[in-house]
Design an enzyme around this catalytic site. Sequence first.
Site, PDB file in Angstrom:
ATOM      1  N   GLU A  29       0.839  -1.196   0.000  1.00  0.00           N
ATOM      2  CA  GLU A  29       0.000   0.000   0.000  1.00  0.00           C
ATOM      3  C   GLU A  29       0.877   1.250   0.000  1.00  0.00           C
ATOM      4  OE1 GLU A  29      -2.841   0.190   3.224  1.00  0.00           O
ATOM      5  OE2 GLU A  29      -3.722   2.044   2.441  1.00  0.00           O
ATOM      6  N   ASN A 174     -12.074  -1.087  -1.163  1.00  0.00           N
ATOM      7  CA  ASN A 174     -11.376  -1.549   0.045  1.00  0.00           C
ATOM      8  C   ASN A 174     -12.177  -1.194   1.290  1.00  0.00           C
ATOM      9  OD1 ASN A 174      -8.858  -2.403   1.616  1.00  0.00           O
ATOM     10  ND2 ASN A 174      -9.218  -0.339   2.396  1.00  0.00           N
ATOM     11  N   GLU A 175     -12.431  -2.168   2.138  1.00  0.00           N
ATOM     12  CA  GLU A 175     -13.050  -1.959   3.460  1.00  0.00           C
ATOM     13  C   GLU A 175     -14.167  -0.912   3.413  1.00  0.00           C
ATOM     14  OE1 GLU A 175     -10.060  -1.369   6.533  1.00  0.00           O
ATOM     15  OE2 GLU A 175      -9.423  -3.455   6.361  1.00  0.00           O
ATOM     16  N   TYR A 246      -6.615  -8.406  11.623  1.00  0.00           N
ATOM     17  CA  TYR A 246      -5.306  -8.195  12.234  1.00  0.00           C
ATOM     18  C   TYR A 246      -5.359  -8.766  13.652  1.00  0.00           C
ATOM     19  CZ  TYR A 246      -4.311  -5.225   8.250  1.00  0.00           C
ATOM     20  OH  TYR A 246      -4.100  -4.774   6.963  1.00  0.00           O
ATOM     21  N   GLU A 294      -6.119  -9.140   3.509  1.00  0.00           N
ATOM     22  CA  GLU A 294      -5.292  -8.439   4.505  1.00  0.00           C
ATOM     23  C   GLU A 294      -5.269  -9.300   5.751  1.00  0.00           C
ATOM     24  OE1 GLU A 294      -5.817  -4.232   5.338  1.00  0.00           O
ATOM     25  OE2 GLU A 294      -6.381  -3.862   3.250  1.00  0.00           O
ATOM     26  N   GLN A 348       1.728  -6.066   5.492  1.00  0.00           N
ATOM     27  CA  GLN A 348       2.091  -5.759   4.122  1.00  0.00           C
ATOM     28  C   GLN A 348       3.456  -6.381   3.853  1.00  0.00           C
ATOM     29  OE1 GLN A 348       1.438  -1.534   3.303  1.00  0.00           O
ATOM     30  NE2 GLN A 348      -0.511  -1.554   4.399  1.00  0.00           N
TER      31      GLN A 348
HETATM   32  O1  AHR Z   1      -2.974  -2.461   5.939  1.00  0.00           O
HETATM   33  C1  AHR Z   1      -3.241  -1.267   6.628  1.00  0.00           C
HETATM   34  C2  AHR Z   1      -4.686  -0.856   6.573  1.00  0.00           C
HETATM   35  O2  AHR Z   1      -5.477  -1.760   7.296  1.00  0.00           O
HETATM   36  C3  AHR Z   1      -5.320  -0.859   5.207  1.00  0.00           C
HETATM   37  O3  AHR Z   1      -5.088   0.323   4.543  1.00  0.00           O
HETATM   38  C4  AHR Z   1      -6.770  -1.019   5.502  1.00  0.00           C
HETATM   39  O4  AHR Z   1      -7.444  -1.684   4.469  1.00  0.00           O
HETATM   40  C5  AHR Z   1      -6.800  -1.764   6.812  1.00  0.00           C
HETATM   41  O5  AHR Z   1      -7.631  -1.187   7.722  1.00  0.00           O
END
Ligand code: AHR
Length: 496
Positions: A29, A174-175, A246, A294, A348
């Site tokens: 990104e 995205n999201e 995450y 992600e 990433q």
């Molecule tokens: O990867 C970092 C961020 O996490 C991304 O930009 C977003 O899609 C997510 O919230």
Amino acid sequence: MSTLKAQVFLDTERTLAPISPLLFGGFAEHMGRCIYEGIYDPASPHADARGLRTDVIAALREQAYTVIRYPGGNFLSGYNWLDGVGPKEQRPRRRELAWQSLETNQFGTNEFVEFCAAIDAAPMLGVNMGTGDIQSAANLVDYCNTPGGTYWSDLRASHGYPTPHNVRYWCVGNEMDGPWQIGHLDAVAYGNKALEAAKMMKWLDPTIKTVLCGSSSDGMPTYPDWDRTVLEIAWEAMDYHSMHYYAGNRANDTASYLASAVTFERFVDTLEGTLRYVKAKRRSTHDVYLSWDEWQVWYKGDPLQGNWTEAPHLAEEIYNLEDALVVAQWLNVFLRKSHVLKIACVAQIVNVISWLHTRRDALLKQPSFYVFQQVSNLARGNALDVFVKAPPVETPQYGAVPALDVSASFDPETQKTAIFLVNRSQTETVSTNIVWQSAAPRQIAGVTQLTGPDVKATNTYEHPDAVVPHPVAGVQMDGNTLSLALPPLSFTVVSA
Ligand code: AHR
């Protein structure tokens, strides 16, 4: 310290599904120092003539990435892709709102496609569903994939790329469920917009594969209704449905953190159920698969705002042994869910939330770098339906979970087997018999272990090899059984 006992039963005919090569993907990104100073750094002594970091490219090649998602992330939802193509000196410098940074646009779509070629990975591009409209999404497909003779493909040729990029994988936004997203929409509005964008994109190139935005995590208040709603609207135009998640050990509850696979599996199971429900409701013959595009450990609290500077240090997580053991479980889950999970991209690939860090003239590989490298290079062919008999370990969050988390693959073409075993126990060695119930290999090609006494141990520029896999000597088959001692807090890889 006592020794626990476990058994792992394998049968190379008892398969779950073919392992999609795209499970070993990454995400890059325009955030922090991922693109600038990570991938692209003309000022580095390691830069090639294009400004690409050759040492980073070599490290990414070691990790055998198959697909890279780009350019965001939250960045995507404010990005005009036209800013990043054409002569570099004419590209605009802009204030970038997602990460409050200064974007120079010196790296854009064409540079990204060249970078993917350099690491031998397929590009996966996102189209902006925040400030972007469906026409601009379609134009990007035309720009990238039409061979020539149209306004957009001729523009690409005039930028120095006469051959089409043939980008196959496309994320439609995205999201978009997140209120933090630039141009956030509710599920019905996003579903309709994504459907119309994907229709145009596929009319321009019917060979492309599209990814719908699923929930940003299983903690979203709209989860899983968001997923059901957007899938019901856009099902026939989509090939994949995205998942983001995450993980972290915020409470410093290592026992529960080391059972993270339970959460990962639940997330997949719920969305698999949602896919089945929507397919049935729509009376569809079409299939949509999951794209976990992600995933990573992210919780240590680095800044997320760049104060309008170029390439600020954002989210540069330092990963330790426990994080590596969570990554290993994540990859195990990918194999165990390979019937429905077909794409995954770690977020990433360098510097930002990454196990690979750069200084201008140096690289650092953190422990989880090696975990991904091993699995992405060895997991081939079919995922096996492994039966594990392991003693329980207690966790505050999940109760009792098995001490071992295991996955395995077998490639009928090469006849090679790979077995990946995490011992989550913080104190106990698990004495494990791996039993082949089908033809057993005559010998073991290699066994490695990544482990250590300190769950918080990590690698540094000064001590880059503190937590790395080490070969285990003297390992031999006894008939159809391989006996291994799995130390506490360990990741063991068997290749046969
Ligand atoms: O990867 C970092 C961020 O996490 C991304 O930009 C977003 O899609 C997510 O919230």
